[in-house]
Design a protein around this motif. Sequence first.
Motif, PDB file in Angstrom:
ATOM      1  N   THR A   5       4.873 -10.647  -4.160  1.00 25.86           N
ATOM      2  CA  THR A   5       4.517  -9.440  -4.887  1.00 25.86           C
ATOM      3  C   THR A   5       3.011  -9.475  -5.122  1.00 25.86           C
ATOM      4  N   ASP A  15      15.121   0.356 -12.918  1.00 23.39           N
ATOM      5  CA  ASP A  15      14.867   1.186 -11.736  1.00 23.39           C
ATOM      6  C   ASP A  15      15.674   2.495 -11.716  1.00 23.39           C
ATOM      7  N   CYS A 166       8.385   0.943  -0.524  1.00 21.33           N
ATOM      8  CA  CYS A 166       8.742   0.284  -1.787  1.00 21.33           C
ATOM      9  C   CYS A 166       9.532   1.206  -2.707  1.00 21.33           C
ATOM     10  N   CYS A 168       8.810   2.306  -5.695  1.00 24.38           N
ATOM     11  CA  CYS A 168       8.897   1.501  -6.917  1.00 24.38           C
ATOM     12  C   CYS A 168       9.088   2.340  -8.179  1.00 24.38           C
ATOM     13  N   GLU A 207      10.964  -3.144  -1.421  1.00 23.67           N
ATOM     14  CA  GLU A 207      11.376  -3.965  -2.562  1.00 23.67           C
ATOM     15  C   GLU A 207      12.814  -4.435  -2.378  1.00 23.67           C
ATOM     16  N   ASP A 208      13.094  -5.624  -2.902  1.00 19.67           N
ATOM     17  CA  ASP A 208      14.377  -6.261  -2.591  1.00 19.67           C
ATOM     18  C   ASP A 208      15.566  -5.726  -3.385  1.00 19.67           C
ATOM     19  N   LYS A 240       9.390  -8.710  -3.973  1.00 17.75           N
ATOM     20  CA  LYS A 240       9.940  -8.774  -5.320  1.00 17.75           C
ATOM     21  C   LYS A 240       9.716  -7.445  -6.028  1.00 17.75           C
ATOM     22  N   VAL A 241      10.733  -6.968  -6.740  1.00 10.09           N
ATOM     23  CA  VAL A 241      10.624  -5.694  -7.449  1.00 10.09           C
ATOM     24  C   VAL A 241       9.603  -5.804  -8.577  1.00 10.09           C
ATOM     25  N   LYS A 242       8.585  -4.966  -8.510  1.00  8.98           N
ATOM     26  CA  LYS A 242       7.596  -4.881  -9.590  1.00  8.98           C
ATOM     27  C   LYS A 242       6.815  -3.583  -9.434  1.00  8.98           C
ATOM     28  N   GLU A 245       4.241  -1.478  -7.156  1.00  8.15           N
ATOM     29  CA  GLU A 245       4.062  -2.121  -5.855  1.00  8.15           C
ATOM     30  C   GLU A 245       3.794  -1.111  -4.738  1.00  8.15           C
TER      31      GLU A 245
END
Length: 456
Positions: A5, A15, A166, A168, A207-208, A240-242, A245
């Motif tokens: 990330t 999310d 992503c 995000c 993102e995962d 990695k989810v953030k 991103e």
Amino acid sequence: MMRKTFSKGGIHPDDKKLSKDCSIEAIALPQRVYIPISQHIGAPAKTIVKVGDKVKVGQIIAEPIHNMSAFVHSSVSGTVKSISMRKDLAMRAQTCVEILVEGDEWLESIDRSSELNIDIPQKPEEIIEKIRLAGIVGLGGATFPTHVKLSIPEGKKCEYLLINACECEPYLTSDYRTLLERGAEVLVGIAILKQALSVSKVVIGVEDNKEDAIAYIRTLLTELRQKSSIFEGISIMALKVKYPEGGEKQLINAVLSKEVPSGGLPIDIGVVVQNVCTALAVYEAVQKNKPLIDNSITITGDCLPVQANFLVRIGTPIQYLVDLVGGIPDEAVKIISGGPMMGRAIANLDASTVKGTSALLFLTRQQTERKSEGPCIRCSKCADACPIGLEPFLLNKLGRKYMMDELEENAVQDCIECGSCLYVCPSHIPLLDMIRVSKGQVLSLIRIRQTRAVNQ
């Protein structure tokens, strides 16, 4: 294995992907559309149709007056009813072409078949010209004309193409659904972008929390590589989810561990970033001769009984989409265009969708009510959360005192307006509001200074 990330700041909001299982549905056409002639960064296009003209789907109705602009096409067939000023989502007046919908007659040059075409042009200039004529702009939010982004300035070189998948922002799911439903076309679009930029290395960042989409694209890549070498060098990376991103600088840092310098652009470090839906639009433009006339829009919200992802013709009235999901719920007090972090409140339901419209988000009073502002307690949470490495508490203080030189010295112009500082502030200080205003003022001063320097 630790997922990568970006290194500075970031937050982890819920999310809320409520519409993730909703397939993209092509909706029935409205009775009329209102197509703005400015749907992109840069100068508005110039209208080339007149009242009373008959138009077909895909026909040019406005053309750019210089390079930093984009063609605008009719998204429907019918009669041009008016060319007049109308209020957009924020109640700003702009020129729109009103078209009464009559059937659905497309230009004969557009290939409407579903057959996948992987035989892409070899010449970058041919690809870029097709993209320009199709009016393609970045669909990740910025709406930067894609042909300009692909035209690398003299002295620069692109070494990496990054594809931003992503998504995000909480609630938004149209990019995710596009990967699942039109993954092969997206990958051909990416290969076309790769050819246009003459690069060998392409990474799709996802993102995962979208593991099924990641697995599906990996499988598709394996299959397509067996058919053509144009897919060599394309890979997908689970991140990695953030949040945020999906910002260009954050994605570059996450994938490549590189930093875009303050005031610089990704191409300064050899990178071009394109959105996943932009890649699909590029496929349709180059392989199918289809201009950018529609986009996928997430319709969502905790208070909304019906979640949806719609394929919407550009220029469709917002009210028409609201009616399709049963109208505004009693609990909803605000509708946002985009996500909750960076989206903007819709002040006018008579406005129409544009190329960059990604979502309609219905929010309740509890979700939108601002709490009373308290004093800054010097906790530094805002600085820790800032993905650019700024000090929002300081920028807020400088902004309130109109200290423009100090704001510029502390890089307020680099703020990406992600809202992370506002999200974490325990004193509920409207940091983003002040920083956004200050950023605009500083950028205006910088432009004035640059203009004077050129004219001297």
